[in-house]
Design a protein around this motif. Structure first.
Motif, mmCIF file in Angstrom:
data_model
loop_
_atom_site.group_PDB
_atom_site.id
_atom_site.type_symbol
_atom_site.label_atom_id
_atom_site.label_comp_id
_atom_site.label_asym_id
_atom_site.label_seq_id
_atom_site.Cartn_x
_atom_site.Cartn_y
_atom_site.Cartn_z
ATOM 1 N N LEU A 195 0.976 -1.374 -0.080
ATOM 2 C CA LEU A 195 -0.059 0.658 0.065
ATOM 3 C C LEU A 195 0.424 1.167 -0.106
ATOM 4 N N ARG A 196 2.034 0.928 1.332
ATOM 5 C CA ARG A 196 3.084 2.146 1.213
ATOM 6 C C ARG A 196 3.517 2.736 -0.394
ATOM 7 N N SER A 197 3.745 1.375 -1.596
ATOM 8 C CA SER A 197 4.859 1.442 -2.356
ATOM 9 C C SER A 197 3.956 2.504 -3.343
ATOM 10 N N LEU A 198 2.486 1.699 -3.516
ATOM 11 C CA LEU A 198 1.735 2.113 -4.565
ATOM 12 C C LEU A 198 1.372 3.665 -4.659
ATOM 13 N N PRO A 199 1.914 4.690 -5.471
ATOM 14 C CA PRO A 199 0.946 5.581 -6.023
ATOM 15 C C PRO A 199 -0.338 5.907 -5.990
ATOM 16 N N LEU A 200 -1.488 6.297 -4.361
ATOM 17 C CA LEU A 200 -2.247 6.018 -4.806
ATOM 18 C C LEU A 200 -2.983 7.276 -3.832
ATOM 19 N N ASP A 201 -4.509 7.952 -3.958
ATOM 20 C CA ASP A 201 -5.107 8.759 -3.548
ATOM 21 C C ASP A 201 -6.082 8.400 -2.330
ATOM 22 N N CYS A 202 -6.158 7.423 -2.736
ATOM 23 C CA CYS A 202 -7.452 7.517 -2.213
ATOM 24 C C CYS A 202 -7.699 6.780 -1.220
ATOM 25 N N ILE A 203 -8.825 6.192 -0.331
ATOM 26 C CA ILE A 203 -8.950 4.825 0.408
ATOM 27 C C ILE A 203 -10.599 4.553 1.053
ATOM 28 N N LYS A 204 -11.306 3.615 -0.238
ATOM 29 C CA LYS A 204 -12.957 3.567 0.264
ATOM 30 C C LYS A 204 -12.742 2.506 0.612
ATOM 31 N N ILE A 205 -13.411 2.452 1.886
ATOM 32 C CA ILE A 205 -13.393 1.586 2.771
ATOM 33 C C ILE A 205 -14.575 0.707 2.567
ATOM 34 N N ASP A 206 -14.653 -0.530 1.874
ATOM 35 C CA ASP A 206 -15.718 -1.380 2.005
ATOM 36 C C ASP A 206 -17.066 -1.183 2.759
ATOM 37 N N ARG A 207 -18.306 -1.587 1.984
ATOM 38 C CA ARG A 207 -19.392 -1.391 3.078
ATOM 39 C C ARG A 207 -19.395 -1.655 3.800
ATOM 40 N N SER A 208 -19.344 -3.341 4.018
ATOM 41 C CA SER A 208 -19.329 -4.404 4.526
ATOM 42 C C SER A 208 -18.753 -3.888 6.534
ATOM 43 N N PHE A 209 -17.931 -3.059 6.291
ATOM 44 C CA PHE A 209 -17.459 -2.284 8.084
ATOM 45 C C PHE A 209 -18.313 -1.298 8.288
ATOM 46 N N ILE A 210 -19.122 -0.907 7.260
ATOM 47 C CA ILE A 210 -19.112 0.718 7.170
ATOM 48 C C ILE A 210 -20.943 -0.064 7.816
ATOM 49 N N SER A 211 -21.568 -1.179 7.514
ATOM 50 C CA SER A 211 -22.969 -0.897 8.031
ATOM 51 C C SER A 211 -23.382 -1.616 9.322
ATOM 52 N N THR A 212 -21.840 -2.424 9.472
ATOM 53 C CA THR A 212 -21.945 -3.127 10.713
ATOM 54 C C THR A 212 -21.098 -2.297 11.998
ATOM 55 N N MET A 213 -20.344 -1.007 11.407
ATOM 56 C CA MET A 213 -19.694 -0.648 12.788
ATOM 57 C C MET A 213 -20.861 -0.090 13.814
ATOM 58 N N ASP A 214 -21.966 0.233 13.635
ATOM 59 C CA ASP A 214 -22.726 -0.041 15.083
ATOM 60 C C ASP A 214 -22.818 -1.471 15.781
ATOM 61 N N SER A 215 -22.941 -1.996 15.489
ATOM 62 C CA SER A 215 -23.149 -3.278 16.162
ATOM 63 C C SER A 215 -21.790 -4.135 16.267
ATOM 64 N N SER A 216 -21.174 -3.990 15.800
ATOM 65 C CA SER A 216 -19.535 -4.549 15.658
ATOM 66 C C SER A 216 -18.754 -3.893 15.770
ATOM 67 N N ARG A 217 -18.296 -3.956 17.389
ATOM 68 C CA ARG A 217 -16.787 -3.900 18.082
ATOM 69 C C ARG A 217 -15.737 -3.881 17.138
ATOM 70 N N GLU A 218 -15.784 -5.105 16.714
ATOM 71 C CA GLU A 218 -14.682 -4.891 15.575
ATOM 72 C C GLU A 218 -14.569 -4.843 14.385
ATOM 73 N N ASP A 219 -15.582 -3.642 13.110
ATOM 74 C CA ASP A 219 -15.558 -3.774 12.140
ATOM 75 C C ASP A 219 -14.951 -2.121 12.760
ATOM 76 N N LEU A 220 -15.641 -1.475 13.740
ATOM 77 C CA LEU A 220 -15.640 -0.589 14.224
ATOM 78 C C LEU A 220 -14.066 0.066 14.694
ATOM 79 N N GLU A 221 -13.089 -1.425 15.320
ATOM 80 C CA GLU A 221 -12.047 -0.525 14.533
ATOM 81 C C GLU A 221 -11.455 -0.916 13.646
ATOM 82 N N VAL A 222 -11.338 -1.689 13.080
ATOM 83 C CA VAL A 222 -11.038 -1.879 10.917
ATOM 84 C C VAL A 222 -11.621 -0.471 10.918
#
Ligand code: C2E
Ligand code: MG
Ligand code: MG
Ligand code: MG
Length: 283
Positions: A195-222
């Protein structure tokens, strides 16, 4: 009798598979026709600043107008990839997106002043094609566009699959002023050093983590960890699939800069997106 029984048994086992093959073949034929007739349409989903809810751009999402229905990409992109039709579709998407962006920029000069971008999803197989760079150049040139208003999204898994050529390709794309986002982040297996070696500008966090972040402590941590990673690597970050105000509040408290999801707007047709643009460009 035994033979008939045997045949029956085969028939029972093979029926679902046969149906699958038939369905697949029909889909392939219809997709080929759709490519010839240009039966595709782009939808546009707003991306917003989570702090101010200001519009920062749109992501283009392809739809197939099939028998009066709008078929989502997950139902035909895989077949397009397998049959090679993806290349023509992918070029069509690039051109259609650039044409739309140019049209909006001309009629709404504020769009450029506000730095609004249009994001286009790149298929993994197009990414590995030698013509990718010229395909992009042609699309930009055809509509006299500046690269800095275009963003390309490539999924984490596609990027990992083409890792050897990725760095050079991304550098080429970036030399045109185009920004690059890594899509569906968190679902692949990229290591931090890549990830560090690639010239990227932006990360899009997958929906699967967002949809469970309010019910799953682990996904919130991710989500938290990805945001720290993005900060450290000086990358922009977009949370995908924001649906509730609770998710919005959490993302805000984690200082996630940007978001996209039904809470703000579903993907819109070009006409609807233009109305959205008119409404959200007034300053
Ligand atoms: P993606 O790039 O990650 O796009 C986001 C997907 O999430 C879109 O699905 C969008 O409609 C959906 N979405 C957005 N907000 C929400 C939300 O709040 N809740 C839920 N449940 N879903 C939300 P869509 O349009 O069905 O596209 C699916 C995938 O197909 C895209 O995922 C992208 O990987 C691919 N795709 C879309 N357009 C193109 C294209 O032009 N070319 C290629 N190669 N792939 C495309
Ligand atoms: Mg995307
Ligand atoms: Mg995504
Ligand atoms: Mg996706």
């Amino acid at each position: 009798h035994a033979k008939a029984k045997g045949r029956n048994r085969i028939a029972i086992f093979d029926q679902p598979m046969l149906q699958k093959v038939r369905h697949r073949l029909r889909l392939e034929v219809e997709l080929r026709q759709a490519v010839e007739h240009g039966d595709f349409e782009l939808y546009y989903q707003p991306i917003v600043n989570l702090r101010t809810q200001a519009l920062v751009g749109f992501e283009t999402l392809i739809r197939w107008q099939k028998d009066g229905q709008m078929l989502p990409p997950d139902e035909f992109i895989p077949v397009a990839e397998e049959t090679g039709l993806i290349f023509e579709i992918s070029r069509w998407v690039l051109h259609a997106a650039c044409r739309q962006l140019r049209d909006w920029q001309q009629r709404y000069p504020k769009m450029m002043a506000a730095g609004l971008t249009l994001s286009v999803n790149l298929s993994g197989s197009h990414f590995s094609l030698p013509t990718l760079v010229t395909d992009i150049e042609q699309a930009l040139n055809s509509y006299h566009l500046w690269g800095q208003f275009l963003k390309l999204e490539i999924t984490e898994s596609a990027l990992m699959k083409h890792l050897e050529s990725a760095r050079e390709l991304l550098l080429c794309i970036k030399s045109m002023g185009i920004r690059v986002a890594i899509d569906d982040f968190g679902t692949g297996y990229s290591s931090l050093s890549y990830l560090r070696s690639l010239p990227l500008d932006c990360i899009k966090i997958d929906r699967s983590f967002i949809s469970t972040m309010d019910s799953s402590r682990e996904d919130l941590e991710v989500v938290h960890t990805i945001l720290l990673l993005a900060q450290n690597l000086r990358l922009d970050c977009v949370a995908e699939g924001v649906e509730t105000t609770n998710q919005l509040q959490q993302l805000r408290s984690l200082r996630c800069p940007h978001g996209q999801g039904y809470l703000f707007s579903p993907p819109l047709s070009a006409n609807q997106a233009e109305l959205y643009l008119q409404k959200h460009l007034v300053t």
